[in-house]
Design a protein around this motif. Structure first.
Motif, PDB file in Angstrom:
ATOM      1  N   LEU A  23       9.996   1.338   8.227  1.00  9.73           N
ATOM      2  CA  LEU A  23       9.902   0.925   9.717  1.00  9.73           C
ATOM      3  C   LEU A  23       9.754  -0.669  10.132  1.00  9.73           C
ATOM      4  O   LEU A  23      10.291  -0.938  11.059  1.00  9.73           O
ATOM      5  N   TYR A  24       8.858  -1.123   9.778  1.00 12.11           N
ATOM      6  CA  TYR A  24       8.261  -2.484   9.968  1.00 12.11           C
ATOM      7  C   TYR A  24       9.528  -3.440   9.773  1.00 12.11           C
ATOM      8  O   TYR A  24      10.082  -4.107  10.922  1.00 12.11           O
ATOM      9  N   ALA A  74      12.634  -2.354   9.447  1.00 12.31           N
ATOM     10  CA  ALA A  74      13.955  -1.852  10.138  1.00 12.31           C
ATOM     11  C   ALA A  74      13.710  -2.437  11.635  1.00 12.31           C
ATOM     12  O   ALA A  74      14.555  -3.000  12.236  1.00 12.31           O
ATOM     13  N   SER A  75      12.597  -2.564  12.086  1.00 13.47           N
ATOM     14  CA  SER A  75      12.088  -3.360  13.526  1.00 13.47           C
ATOM     15  C   SER A  75      12.449  -4.638  13.577  1.00 13.47           C
ATOM     16  O   SER A  75      13.049  -4.900  14.503  1.00 13.47           O
ATOM     17  N   VAL A 116      16.322  -5.127  13.297  1.00 17.78           N
ATOM     18  CA  VAL A 116      17.055  -4.648  15.071  1.00 17.78           C
ATOM     19  C   VAL A 116      16.842  -5.689  16.003  1.00 17.78           C
ATOM     20  O   VAL A 116      17.633  -6.128  16.716  1.00 17.78           O
ATOM     21  N   SER A 159      17.127   5.156  10.207  1.00 15.23           N
ATOM     22  CA  SER A 159      15.591   5.463  10.464  1.00 15.23           C
ATOM     23  C   SER A 159      15.425   6.792  10.585  1.00 15.23           C
ATOM     24  O   SER A 159      14.473   7.512   9.973  1.00 15.23           O
ATOM     25  N   ASP A 188       4.094   4.316   2.867  1.00 14.56           N
ATOM     26  CA  ASP A 188       5.216   3.151   2.520  1.00 14.56           C
ATOM     27  C   ASP A 188       6.101   2.826   3.602  1.00 14.56           C
ATOM     28  O   ASP A 188       6.600   1.768   4.033  1.00 14.56           O
ATOM     29  N   LEU A 189       6.785   4.153   3.976  1.00 13.26           N
ATOM     30  CA  LEU A 189       7.764   4.045   4.970  1.00 13.26           C
ATOM     31  C   LEU A 189       7.155   3.454   6.467  1.00 13.26           C
ATOM     32  O   LEU A 189       7.867   2.845   6.974  1.00 13.26           O
ATOM     33  N   LEU A 190       6.068   4.205   6.800  1.00 13.77           N
ATOM     34  CA  LEU A 190       5.466   3.654   7.816  1.00 13.77           C
ATOM     35  C   LEU A 190       4.847   2.211   8.209  1.00 13.77           C
ATOM     36  O   LEU A 190       5.242   1.485   8.900  1.00 13.77           O
ATOM     37  N   ALA A 191       4.088   1.944   6.967  1.00  8.01           N
ATOM     38  CA  ALA A 191       3.479   0.568   7.081  1.00  8.01           C
ATOM     39  C   ALA A 191       4.138  -0.460   6.280  1.00  8.01           C
ATOM     40  O   ALA A 191       3.504  -1.796   6.315  1.00  8.01           O
ATOM     41  N   GLY A 192       5.024  -0.172   5.256  1.00  8.15           N
ATOM     42  CA  GLY A 192       5.770  -1.185   4.557  1.00  8.15           C
ATOM     43  C   GLY A 192       4.693  -1.449   3.430  1.00  8.15           C
ATOM     44  O   GLY A 192       3.453  -1.159   3.503  1.00  8.15           O
ATOM     45  N   ARG A 193       5.414  -2.298   2.533  1.00  9.31           N
ATOM     46  CA  ARG A 193       4.356  -2.538   1.116  1.00  9.31           C
ATOM     47  C   ARG A 193       4.934  -3.836   0.727  1.00  9.31           C
ATOM     48  O   ARG A 193       5.462  -4.261  -0.399  1.00  9.31           O
ATOM     49  N   THR A 194       4.216  -5.096   1.312  1.00  7.60           N
ATOM     50  CA  THR A 194       4.746  -6.476   1.116  1.00  7.60           C
ATOM     51  C   THR A 194       3.849  -6.936   0.058  1.00  7.60           C
ATOM     52  O   THR A 194       4.028  -8.121  -0.282  1.00  7.60           O
TER      53      THR A 194
END
Lengths: 221, 252
Positions: free
Chosen positions: A146-147, A149-150, A153, A169, A209-215
Motif C-alpha cells: 500500500l505504501y 501503491a500510494s 498513484v 489494491s 508486509d502489504l500494509l507497511a511495506g518491507r524496504t
C-alpha cells in the motif's frame, strides 16, 4: 549525482519487469536489493582500505535499521572492520568533547541510497504504466504494497490508470482478508479437520508486509 | 465497572510512572540531590545488566512484546486497544516487526489475524469511497515506545550515581550511544561523570576485542580460536552504536 542515461532508465525498467514475477512488492524488493548492493561495495572497500568509507564515518555508521541489515550481510569480519573504525572515531570525539564529539555530522548513507533508488523505481514504474502491457503485467503480479501503491498513484495523472492501480489494491486487500478470515475460522475446534493452506498460514506476515511495506530486511525498531 | 471505564493496564502504570517522574523532578531527585529508594525496577535493572545488550533497548523491546502478547489476546475486543490501530491505520514499518514477532506465538496469532482483517476492511472501504490509498497516520506503538523509553531513561539516570548499580554496570555491555546521550541529559553530576568514564572504558575494551577478532579472522581458511566475546564482537560493536532493538534476540 551524475545525470541518468536512457540506458540506466531502460535497465531499471527491465529490473521492475523481472521483479513483477516475484511474490513480493517489486518496489520493496528492488529497494532492498539496492541497499544490499551498496553494503557489498562498502564491505569491498573496507577490506582494501582496512577502514570505513568516508560517508559511513561521517554518519558514525548506519541508522538502526540499516545497521541491522548490514550485520545480516554475513561478512562479519567486514562489519568488524567498519565498526572498529567507527568506535575509534567515537572514542576520540567522546574523550575530547563528550557526547557532542560522538554525534554524527551526516545522515545514514544507506538511507540516502534507499530513498534515491526508491524514488527512481517509483518514477520508472509510474512513467511506464501508460503502456497497457505493463498494466497487464502488474495486474497479474503479486502487486504493490500500500505504501508504494500510494507513492505510484501520486505520480500518475491519467485517471484511468489511477483507478486501475486502486482497483488492484482493493483486490489484493480482498484476497488477503479472505486468507485471514479462513485462518481464523479454521482455529475453531469445529473445523479442526480442515487443512490450513500455506497462504492462510502466512496471511498475517503477508498482510503486515502489504500494509507497511518491507524496504528493510530487518526494520530498525 | 463498565467496559468504557477500563484502561489498558500498561497505560495506568505509565501514567503513574510519569507522575512519579514529574514529582521527582520537582523535589530534586533527578539532579542527584535526593537519594531515590530502590524499588523493584532497580532490581530488575540489575538483572537486565547481565544481558549483553543496552538495558534501555532491552526494556523497550521486552515491554512492547509483553504488551502486544497480552493485548492481542486479552484486549482484542476493547475499544481502547482497537481504536488507535484503526485511527492510525495500522503500524509503521519499524513497529510492524513487533507485530510480526507477536504473530509467531500460537496464542496471539489469531488475535493478530482478527485485527489485521478488520484493518484491511477499513482501508479497502476508504479506497473505494475516498478514491485514494491512505498512509499510516499515527502508529500506536510509536507513542507507547516513547513512554517506555522515558521510564527506562529516568531509571538509569536516577541510579547512575549508586554504588551497587555501578558495580553491576562496570562489567555490563552498557547503554548504546543514542540512549547514553539522553541519560546524560537527565542524570546528576556524579552519575554523568561515572557514565562518561565507564563508556570510555567500554569503548577501549570493545576496540581491543575487535582488533583480536579481525586479526584472528585474517585467514578464512584457518581462523584462530577466539573467546566468546571476540566471536560476537562485530555484533556488540554495532549494538553499542545504534542499540539492539530486539534485546539480543533474533527475529528469524
Amino acid at each position: 549525482m551524475s545525470e541518468e542515461t536512457d540506458h540506466d532508465k531502460r535497465l531499471r525498467f527491465a529490473e521492475i519487469l523481472e521483479a513483477l514475477k516475484e511474490s513480493d512488492c517489486p518496489l520493496c524488493m528492488l529497494t532492498r536489493k539496492a541497499v544490499y548492493e551498496y553494503f557489498s561495495s562498502v564491505l569491498h572497500e573496507c577490506l582494501i582500505s582496512n577502514r570505513a568509507p568516508d560517508a559511513v564515518r561521517a554518519s558514525a555508521g548506519f541508522c538502526r535499521g540499516h545497521a541491522r541489515d548490514f550485520v545480516t550481510t554475513g561478512d562479519h569480519r567486514g562489519v568488524a572492520i567498519v565498526y572498529r573504525d567507527i568506535l575509534r572515531q567515537i572514542l576520540q570525539g567522546f574523550s575530547t568533547r563528550g557526547i557532542d564529539g560522538a554525534r554524527a555530522s551526516a545522515v545514514c548513507p544507506a538511507c540516502d541510497v534507499k530513498n534515491r533508488h526508491e524514488e527512481m523505481y517509483v518514477e520508472t514504474l509510474a512513467h511506464n504504466l501508460e503502456d497497457p502491457s505493463v498494466r497487464r503485467d502488474l495486474d497479474a503480479s503479486y502487486g504493490l504494497c500500500l505504501y508504494h501503491a500510494s507513492r505510484v498513484v501520486h505520480r500518475l495523472s491519467n485517471p484511468q490508470v489511477i483507478e486501475r492501480i486502486m482497483a488492484l489494491s482493493v483486490r489484493q486487500l480482498g484476497a488477503m482478508r479472505g486468507n485471514l478470515s479462513e485462518f481464523v475460522r479454521k482455529q475453531d475446534v469445529q473445523f479442526k479437520n480442515e487443512v490450513v493452506s500455506s497462504e492462510e498460514q502466512t496471511a498475517c506476515e503477508r498482510a503486515i508486509d502489504l500494509l507497511a511495506g518491507r524496504t528493510a530486511s530487518s526494520p530498525g525498531l | 465497572m463498565r467496559e468504557s471505564d477500563r484502561s489498558p493496564r500498561w497505560e495506568n502504570g505509565l501514567v503513574a510512572g510519569l507522575v512519579g517522574l514529574v514529582t521527582r523532578l520537582v523535589v530534586g531527585e533527578l539532579d542527584g540531590t535526593r537519594e531515590r529508594e530502590k524499588f523493584v525496577g532497580f532490581h530488575d535493572l540489575l538483572k537486565i545488566l547481565k544481558d549483553p545488550v543496552c538495558p534501555v533497548c532491552f526494556i523497550i523491546h521486552r515491554s512492547i512484546l509483553e504488551y502486544l502478547s497480552m493485548a492481542f489476546i486479552e484486549e482484542l475486543t476493547m475499544p481502547e486497544f482497537r481504536e488507535p490501530i484503526r485511527k492510525g491505520l495500522g503500524y509503521c514499518e519499524k513497529h510492524s516487526a513487533y507485530v510480526r514477532l507477536t504473530a509467531r506465538k500460537r496464542l496471539s496469532r489469531m488475535g493478530v489475524a482478527i485485527v489485521l482483517e478488520d484493518l484491511l476492511a477499513l482501508i479497502q472501504e476508504q479506497i473505494q469511497t475516498l478514491h485514494e490509498i491512505p498512509d499510516t497516520v499515527a502508529c500506536p506503538l510509536c507513542s507507547l515506545q516513547a513512554d517506555i523509553e522515558t521510564y527506562a531513561l529516568s531509571l538509569l539516570a536516577d541510579y547512575s550515581h549508586d554504588a551497587e548499580f555501578q558495580s553491576h554496570y562496570e562489567n555490563a555491555a552498557g547503554v548504546c550511544l543514542p540512549h547514553l546521550g539522553s541519560i546524560l541529559a537527565l542524570a546528576g553530576i556524579e552519575g554523568r561523570r561515572y557514565l562518561v568514564e565507564a563508556h570510555i572504558r567500554k569503548l577501549e575494551r570493545q576496540i581491543g576485542t575487535l582488533d583480536a577478532y579481525i586479526r584472528k579472522n585474517a585467514s578464512r581458511l584457518s581462523p584462530k580460536e577466539m573467546t566468546d566475546a571476540e566471536s560476537v564482537s562485530w555484533r556488540s560493536a554495532v549494538n553499542s552504536v545504534v542499540g539492539d532493538p530486539l534485546g539480543g534476540k533474533r527475529d528469524r
